[in-house]
Write a protein that holds these residues in place. Structure first.
Motif, PDB file in Angstrom:
ATOM      1  N   TRP A 198      -7.772  -8.859  -3.666  1.00 40.80           N
ATOM      2  CA  TRP A 198      -7.440  -7.461  -3.863  1.00 40.80           C
ATOM      3  C   TRP A 198      -8.688  -6.582  -3.928  1.00 40.80           C
ATOM      4  O   TRP A 198      -8.623  -5.380  -3.619  1.00 40.80           O
ATOM      5  CB  TRP A 198      -6.603  -7.287  -5.140  1.00 40.80           C
TER       6      TRP A 198
ATOM      7  N   GLN B 112      -3.204  -8.963  -7.977  1.00 39.18           N
ATOM      8  CA  GLN B 112      -2.790  -8.137  -6.847  1.00 39.18           C
ATOM      9  C   GLN B 112      -3.419  -6.753  -6.842  1.00 39.18           C
ATOM     10  O   GLN B 112      -3.228  -6.000  -5.881  1.00 39.18           O
ATOM     11  CB  GLN B 112      -1.272  -8.019  -6.823  1.00 39.18           C
TER      12      GLN B 112
ATOM     13  N   THR C 164      -3.106  -3.837  -8.985  1.00 41.51           N
ATOM     14  CA  THR C 164      -2.177  -2.721  -9.159  1.00 41.51           C
ATOM     15  C   THR C 164      -2.815  -1.650 -10.038  1.00 41.51           C
ATOM     16  O   THR C 164      -3.630  -1.943 -10.913  1.00 41.51           O
ATOM     17  CB  THR C 164      -0.873  -3.200  -9.796  1.00 41.51           C
TER      18      THR C 164
ATOM     19  N   ASN D 179       2.327   5.531  -0.769  1.00 33.61           N
ATOM     20  CA  ASN D 179       3.133   5.153  -1.935  1.00 33.61           C
ATOM     21  C   ASN D 179       4.602   5.107  -1.536  1.00 33.61           C
ATOM     22  O   ASN D 179       5.420   5.886  -2.012  1.00 33.61           O
ATOM     23  CB  ASN D 179       2.888   6.123  -3.083  1.00 33.61           C
TER      24      ASN D 179
ATOM     25  N   GLN E 249       3.516   0.739  -2.242  1.00 32.02           N
ATOM     26  CA  GLN E 249       4.175   0.944  -3.531  1.00 32.02           C
ATOM     27  C   GLN E 249       4.472  -0.402  -4.195  1.00 32.02           C
ATOM     28  O   GLN E 249       5.021  -1.305  -3.578  1.00 32.02           O
ATOM     29  CB  GLN E 249       5.467   1.729  -3.343  1.00 32.02           C
ATOM     30  N   ASP E 250       4.098  -0.516  -5.471  1.00 28.01           N
ATOM     31  CA  ASP E 250       4.316  -1.762  -6.192  1.00 28.01           C
ATOM     32  C   ASP E 250       5.796  -1.905  -6.544  1.00 28.01           C
ATOM     33  O   ASP E 250       6.502  -0.903  -6.758  1.00 28.01           O
ATOM     34  CB  ASP E 250       3.462  -1.779  -7.462  1.00 28.01           C
TER      35      ASP E 250
ATOM     36  N   SER F 199       7.059  -3.022  -9.243  1.00 27.17           N
ATOM     37  CA  SER F 199       7.363  -2.842 -10.661  1.00 27.17           C
ATOM     38  C   SER F 199       7.620  -1.388 -11.035  1.00 27.17           C
ATOM     39  O   SER F 199       8.334  -1.115 -11.995  1.00 27.17           O
ATOM     40  CB  SER F 199       6.209  -3.388 -11.509  1.00 27.17           C
TER      41      SER F 199
ATOM     42  N   LYS G  13       3.151   3.305  -9.036  1.00 24.66           N
ATOM     43  CA  LYS G  13       2.022   2.377  -8.986  1.00 24.66           C
ATOM     44  C   LYS G  13       1.860   1.861  -7.558  1.00 24.66           C
ATOM     45  O   LYS G  13       2.847   1.713  -6.823  1.00 24.66           O
ATOM     46  CB  LYS G  13       2.234   1.198  -9.938  1.00 24.66           C
TER      47      LYS G  13
ATOM     48  N   ASN H 214      -0.093  -1.160  -4.975  1.00 23.85           N
ATOM     49  CA  ASN H 214      -0.482  -2.561  -4.982  1.00 23.85           C
ATOM     50  C   ASN H 214      -1.444  -2.787  -3.813  1.00 23.85           C
ATOM     51  O   ASN H 214      -1.072  -2.652  -2.650  1.00 23.85           O
ATOM     52  CB  ASN H 214       0.763  -3.450  -4.833  1.00 23.85           C
TER      53      ASN H 214
ATOM     54  N   LYS I  79      -0.509  -5.708  -1.399  1.00 27.40           N
ATOM     55  CA  LYS I  79       0.619  -5.347  -0.546  1.00 27.40           C
ATOM     56  C   LYS I  79       0.154  -4.473   0.612  1.00 27.40           C
ATOM     57  O   LYS I  79       0.581  -4.647   1.761  1.00 27.40           O
ATOM     58  CB  LYS I  79       1.681  -4.622  -1.369  1.00 27.40           C
TER      59      LYS I  79
END
Length: 985
Positions: free
Chosen positions: A625, A658, A660, A677, A683-684, A686, A690, A692, A695
């Motif tokens: 990351w 990752q 984040t 995002n 976009q994460d 969770s 947030k 990522n 990702k």
């Protein structure tokens, strides 16, 4: 039979038309007879078969009285009185369930009665003649039916016998299948036999159904004789099929009989080979020992000559020559009695000062002799090394000769290809050129390769025949790419690199993979942050460039000082940000509160450096990351500026981390948060506010890899993917797992300077000496040299299974072994727990815990340990097990991730013996670990010779980066070729 009867009646001159004057009688009887026939037709084919079997031989009887049978239910009407004496009736007795043929006979007789009564007055002689014919006909028909029934019984019995024989054959085939499973080469033959057997069963069942249908309508559709002939033919075919099956089963049995002999011959050959190898090693040992003995004899003879000269001088000085001569002879026999001889010289009033002088001289001579002996040993050792190097050179020359021979054979095979093959290639190339799918230069190069009958273009054509047009075009363009450039330009952007900035396995991958790709002829460069805590003494020719690179961050431009140097032969760029936050002057690599900002700044500065330097790389490879921002930065910002020559490869070494952060922090490096995002981008999972980093790299990279095939499967699940499983599934076509390698130059027990004694798979004596050295250094018990030593080198984090490591300490002690742990924990409560355990075993003679990381000591632990414990909860790849096997330490691991791809249990019979190299367990609990350790200890104690062979096999395994680098190379080339093909189209 009814049709036959009617035809005979009509042939005698009787006609139904003549009976129209009396319709009630004729029609009534005919309808009643037909109703009986239709009722009997409802009987099933099985009932009919039973009726055939129950029917007596003399079934038909003639009853000339004027009555009808009760079971048929058809009553005979009395004729007129004038013809009553001449009327006669024919009845056929039967059981309650008669066959269709009996019913048809009743119909014929009934109709004949009616006709006879009507025409009785005109022709009184005809009924007797027709009656006899009918009786003969009926008898013949009944005999034929009886004969048919007998034949059917025979056929059914034959069928039952054939079915029993088929069942026996099925049982034999099942047994044969069980045996053939051991022999893989016979698997195809068995499958063919099974398919044939299934087809035979299908044919038999279909034929049975057809035969039953035919039996049911035997008298309705075709004559009995034809049916019987068909059945005989079918039975003959069945017998032929069974005979063929018998022959095939016999062939399989013969093959099975040959298998034990072949296996025995194979084992004998292996034993002979091992014996020859042992004899060769013994001969080499004898040669080396002989050489050393020669040198020792020469040194001893020199020493004796020196001693003789000294004592000759002493005998001249001494007053008693006879005593000196006696001392000389005693010294010649036993050199070790020098002190006794000197004492005798002292008794004979030899001056003490002269005696001391000669004693010192003698000692100096002895020391000089010993020194020369040591020097000769060193020289012998160097000569042995030279001999080994010459042997290696010989093997290398032999391999080169083999390769040249292979190339020559390929060239000869090229000459045998028909000219039509090369003409077809030229037409394909010209077609692509006319369709403007390739450039003129590329077409020229491909034509030249075709004219020269280059093996590469032949192989490319044969490999791409079944592919699509686009893939075939990319394959051929890759040939032109490899001809115009000796290799690819690959740039790694990472946060670690061994040995200067190493925290985990990432640093080893950067240096190991970089050097392997460099050896393959590619241009490899590395971009790193310039940490203040790096080991600068391991960087060669480090200097600052007279250039400042400005990069965007937080709405303004910041200057970056660029440093260059080489690490183990690889060119490296170091970026030193001039930012007030001093991002990389923190005294550590990770673990800061602003890591997201630190590494997003570094990623933007790294891409900016490549852009301003005018580089045109083919591959930009970013890792984890920390540099995952490179992929969206490259495609969203720099591709629009014309910096678009490269394909992006992203490798995630551990999906646990990752990167984040709140989406607002992504703005700092210049990325558009509103565009990124989104669920399909960064976009994460969770939270919607947030992002990522990992990702984003998965979405924006051309190639996505992880560090082992098994881990690549695990992260596609909900548990392993940590929220990214759906993203990985949607991008599965570009996602692959490649097992990491190790740096075999740095981890080599035959050249390792960190261990006490160097050794190899052919000479394991040094491993035992290293085991003794670590025991002496750590003050462990040395009383039992054969006591197994279990090693463990790891970070003490939950991922590594700390509860199982703790259990392994006590388990090794219970099993009678020793345990050494090297490692520390960033988690405070885990560190305190293991500090308590270390204090408890501080003075123990079999347990030692070293809660730190010491690179030099780790080499010695690898070399000294007999077993290595790696009970990870999950392990993306793991290098520890590979290093342990490189040093002859048998791994005990849990089957997960890369451990599952590199360690195979010695007790697993489903795995070929040549791949069995350790001990594994599945359940992440103490019971599973204890079972694996018990099996390892039993193997070590009960089968020392087998254990030594296992150690030698592990040490000879190839875990170098060459194989992994070849897989990365193929991914790189495929991606670059696709990009060039797309650009041309």
């Amino acid at each position: 039979m009814a049709s036959v009867a009617c035809s005979l009646v009509l042939g005698r001159g009787f006609s139904c038309a003549n009976t129209l004057t009396r319709p009630p009688i004729a029609c009534l009887r005919l309808s009643r007879a037909v109703s009986c026939k239709m009722r009997n037709r409802h009987l099933s084919s099985q009932q009919k078969r039973q009726q055939f079997k129950r029917a007596p031989t003399e079934q038909l009887s003639l009853n000339m009285n004027a009555q009808s049978h009760d079971n048929i239910g058809c009553e005979a009407e009395e004729a007129s009185s004038a013809g009553a004496s001449h009327s006669s009736q024919i009845t056929i007795p039967s059981n309650d369930a008669e066959s269709d043929s009996n019913s048809e006979t009743d119909v014929a007789v009934s109709s004949f009665e009616e006709t006879n009564m009507i025409e009785n007055n005109d022709e009184q002689e005809h009924p007797s003649i027709r009656l006899e014919d009918l009786i003969a006909m009926i008898r013949n028909a009944e005999k034929t039916r009886v004969y048919a029934l007998e034949e059917l019984d025979k056929i059914l019995s034959e069928k039952e016998a054939l079915q029993a024989e088929i069942n026996n054959l099925e049982m034999k085939l099942a047994e044969t299948d069980a045996r053939i499973k051991v022999a893989a080469q016979e698997k195809i033959n068995v499958e063919l036999l099974e398919n044939q057997l299934k087809k035979l069963k299908t044919e038999i069942s279909s034929r049975n159904s057809i035969e039953e249908g035919k039996h049911g309508t035997l008298d309705d559709e075709s004559p009995l004789v034809l049916e019987l002939n068909d059945l005989r033919k079918e039975n003959a075919l069945l017998k032929d099929d069974i005979q063929m099956l018998k022959l095939k089963v016999a062939d399989v049995s013969k093959t099975e009989e040959r298998l034990p002999s072949l296996e025995k011959r194979h084992s004998l050959l292996e034993a002979s080979l091992m014996e020859l190898q042992s004899q060769l090693s013994n001969a080499q040992d004898n040669v080396s020992r002989l050489a050393s003995l020669r040198y020792e004899c020469k040194a001893l003879s020199d020493k004796v000559e020196n001693l003789q000269a000294l004592f000759n001088d002493a005998s001249i000085v001494m007053d008693q020559p006879s005593l000196g001569l006696q001392q000389y002879h005693e010294l010649q026999k036993k050199v070790d009695k020098i002190e006794a001889l000197v004492t005798e010289a002292t008794v004979s009033k030899f001056p003490s000062e002269n005696f001391q002088h000669y004693d010192e001289t003698l000692r100096e001579k002895i020391e000089l002799s010993e020194k020369r002996l040591w020097e000769s040993d060193q020289e012998i050792h160097s000569q042995i090394q030279l001999f080994q190097e010459s042997v290696r050179e010989f093997h290398d020359s032999l391999e080169r000769l083999k390769e040249e021979s292979k190339k020559r054979s390929q060239e000869l095979s090229l000459e045998n290809l028909p000219q039509e093959f090369w003409s077809r290639l030229l037409l394909i190339i010209d077609g692509w050129l006319l369709e403007k799918k390739i450039s003129v230069n590329d077409a020229k190069m491909l034509r030249e390769m075709t004219w020269k009958k280059d093996a590469r273009i032949r192989d490319a054509y044969l490999a791409s025949r079944s592919k699509s047009e686009h893939e075939k075009l990319a394959t051929f363009l890759k040939l032109t790419y490899s001809r115009t450039s000796p290799g690819m330009h690959i740039i790694h952007i990472a946060a670690e690199m061994a040995p200067v900035a190493k925290v985990g396995g990432l640093g080893d991958v950067i240096s190991g993979l970089g050097k392997a790709l460099q050896r393959k002829g590619h241009m490899v460069e590395i971009v790193l942050p310039k940490y203040d805590c790096m080991q600068y003494d391991l960087i060669a020719d480090m200097k600052a460039l007279d250039v400042v690179v400005e990069s965007y961050f937080d709405g303004r431009l910041f200057s970056n000082k660029i440093w260059v140097g080489t690490i183990e032969g690889l060119p490296v760029y170091f970026i030193e940000p001039h930012h007030p936050a001093k991002f990389f002057w923190r005294g550590k690599y990770y673990g800061e509160h602003d890591d997201f900002k630190r590494f997003s700044f570094f990623s933007r500065a790294a891409v900016e450096l490549l852009y301003q330097a005018g580089k045109k790389p083919d591959i930009i490879h970013c890792h984890d990351w920390q540099t995952a921002f490179v992929a969206p930065l490259y495609w969203d910002i720099y591709a629009a500026k014309g910096f678009n020559s490269a394909r992006i490869c992203f490798t995630c070494h551990n999906f646990e981390y990752q990167g984040t952060a709140p989406a607002s922090e992504l703005v700092s490096c210049g990325l558009d948060v509103h565009q990124l995002n989104r669920p399909d981008r960064m976009q994460d999972h969770s939270a919607q506010d947030k992002v990522n980093a990992v990702k984003g790299a998965i979405v924006f990279s051309n190639i996505v890899t992880t560090v082992s095939p098994t881990y690549a499967q695990e992260v596609r699940t909900i548990e392993g993917g940590r929220g990214l499983h759906e993203t990985l599934k949607s991008h599965s076509k570009k996602f692959v797992g490649i097992l990491n390698g190790i740096d075999t130059d740095a981890w080599n027990p035959s050249t390792d300077n960190y261990i006490s004694v160097q050794y190899s798979a052919d000479d394991l004596q040094g491993k035992a000496e290293n085991k003794d050295a670590i025991r002496k250094r750590l003050k462990l018990s040395r009383s039992e040299g054969s006591q197994p030593l279990v090693g463990c080198i790891t970070r003490l984090v939950p991922q590594k299974g700390v509860h199982l490591i703790r259990h392994a300490i006590y388990c090794a002690l219970e099993l009678g072994g020793q345990f050494v742990l090297l490692g520390s924990s960033p988690v405070p409560h885990i560190q305190r727990e293991f500090e308590d355990i270390a204090n408890h075993f501080q003075s123990h003679s079999h347990i030692r815990l070293l809660l730190k990381y010491d690179d030099a000591l780790s080499h010695l632990i690898y070399a000294a340990s007999d077993m290595f414990i790696i009970p990870s909860m999950f392990e993306p790849c793991g290098l520890t097990q590979m290093i342990a096997m490189r040093y002859g330490s048998v791994p005990i691991v849990r089957k997960t991730g890369g451990l599952n791809d590199s360690v195979f249990d010695v007790d697993d019979n489903t795995i070929p013996e040549q791949y069995q190299n350790g001990f594994t367990f599945v359940a992440p609990d103490e019971q599973g670990l204890s079972s694996a350790m018990e099996r390892a200890f039993q193997h070590y104690i009960r089968s020392p010779e087998s254990w030594q062979q296992l150690v030698q096999k592990d040490m000879r395994l190839d875990f170098s980066w060459d194989s992994s680098a070849s897989q990365y190379e193929e991914l790189y080339e495929r991606s670059v070729a696709r990009a060039r093909a797309a650009a041309r189209v």
